[in-house]
Enzyme design. Sequence first.
Site, PDB file in Angstrom:
ATOM      1  N   ARG A 131       0.814  -1.203   0.000  1.00 18.16           N
ATOM      2  CA  ARG A 131       0.000   0.000   0.000  1.00 18.16           C
ATOM      3  C   ARG A 131       0.855   1.262   0.000  1.00 18.16           C
ATOM      4  O   ARG A 131       0.322   2.380   0.004  1.00 18.16           O
ATOM      5  CB  ARG A 131      -0.918   0.027   1.237  1.00 18.16           C
ATOM      6  CG  ARG A 131      -1.813  -1.180   1.395  1.00 18.16           C
ATOM      7  CD  ARG A 131      -2.702  -1.453   0.176  1.00 18.16           C
ATOM      8  NE  ARG A 131      -3.571  -0.337  -0.174  1.00 18.16           N
ATOM      9  CZ  ARG A 131      -4.787  -0.137   0.343  1.00 18.16           C
ATOM     10  NH1 ARG A 131      -5.266  -0.982   1.238  1.00 18.16           N
ATOM     11  NH2 ARG A 131      -5.522   0.883  -0.056  1.00 18.16           N
ATOM     12  N   SER A 132       2.174   1.104   0.011  1.00 21.12           N
ATOM     13  CA  SER A 132       3.050   2.270   0.054  1.00 21.12           C
ATOM     14  C   SER A 132       2.827   3.240  -1.111  1.00 21.12           C
ATOM     15  O   SER A 132       2.820   4.458  -0.903  1.00 21.12           O
ATOM     16  CB  SER A 132       4.520   1.835   0.103  1.00 21.12           C
ATOM     17  OG  SER A 132       4.809   1.242   1.350  1.00 21.12           O
TER      18      SER A 132
ATOM     19  N   LYS B  51      15.207  -5.887   4.328  1.00 20.06           N
ATOM     20  CA  LYS B  51      15.613  -4.901   5.331  1.00 20.06           C
ATOM     21  C   LYS B  51      17.039  -5.105   5.837  1.00 20.06           C
ATOM     22  O   LYS B  51      17.761  -4.137   6.078  1.00 20.06           O
ATOM     23  CB  LYS B  51      14.624  -4.894   6.495  1.00 20.06           C
ATOM     24  CG  LYS B  51      13.232  -4.415   6.091  1.00 20.06           C
ATOM     25  CD  LYS B  51      12.274  -4.375   7.279  1.00 20.06           C
ATOM     26  CE  LYS B  51      10.899  -3.897   6.842  1.00 20.06           C
ATOM     27  NZ  LYS B  51       9.955  -3.790   7.973  1.00 20.06           N
TER      28      LYS B  51
END
Length: 304
Positions: free
Chosen positions: A26-27, A77
């Site tokens: 949804r970024s 990440k």
Amino acid sequence: MQRERGPVRVNPARAAVVGHPISHSRSPDLHRAAYAVLGEDIDYGAHDLVEEQLPAFLDARRGDPAWRGLSVTMPLKSVAAACADERTGLGEAVGVVNTLVFRPDGTLLGHNTDVAGIVGAVRAAGAVPGTPRVAVLGGGGTATAAVAAAGGLGAPAVDVFVRSAARAGRTAEAGRRLGVPVRLRAWDEAPGALPGYDVVVSTLPPHGADDLAERAAALAPATTGVLLDAAYDPWPSALARAWTRAGGAVAPGIDMLIFQAVDQIRLFTGRGPGEPLPREQDVIAALCTAVGRPVRVVPSPPRT
């Protein structure tokens, strides 16, 4: 912290989210909504990348004045932290980054906005005492951010419930670096113990706490605490339903995504972490609307 000014403005500037899989992210919705409010001409996209592809992707964009930054999601990440030429103090302490900023000299700055996202989502969901009792479910990369967020909320220590203590070493080490002692607890203790915490952060993937929710519901507990479940699809999760029935407040993972995006937007528009945005409440309202959430108020900043 000195303000991190972005590259020379090129219209349109570029930013993106990277990870695998990425189609569900949804970024793009969040960032595009924010830049429309701010009047920023930033083209925000999405790139499906696995760990082995990220270094070459970054090298191809270093020094390109159009590129502002990247939002980094799983499983990238840790690789992103290794690729960063410099990390903010928080990024260094947490050990993983979810944000990379392209700087004019071609170097990359790594930061972790998940910490601000967790703090913001928890505070928007319900009242939190000044020195809360905090529990974290899971010991992976997001758990290290949850430990840092617990410190930001004022917790003197954190209990981390894990199935395998051997896989939670990085989380315990992050607690030592952050000055927030971590106590590893057995997963089987969680159903009876969680209702006694002021804040519970589940960092597990979708359905990862379903068994815990079933066992906790059978105990018919009562709680006044706040649960943040970082998994937001499907929603509500079994854990969120059980927590609501027990009387607690619930923050969905999408709220964490909203508040972590605010700090990314600051960085991608040439500001520093925590530096106020113009019309910040309007920006947050636009983010909430973009993903179908009620408008949240701006929470107090975390104590980092």
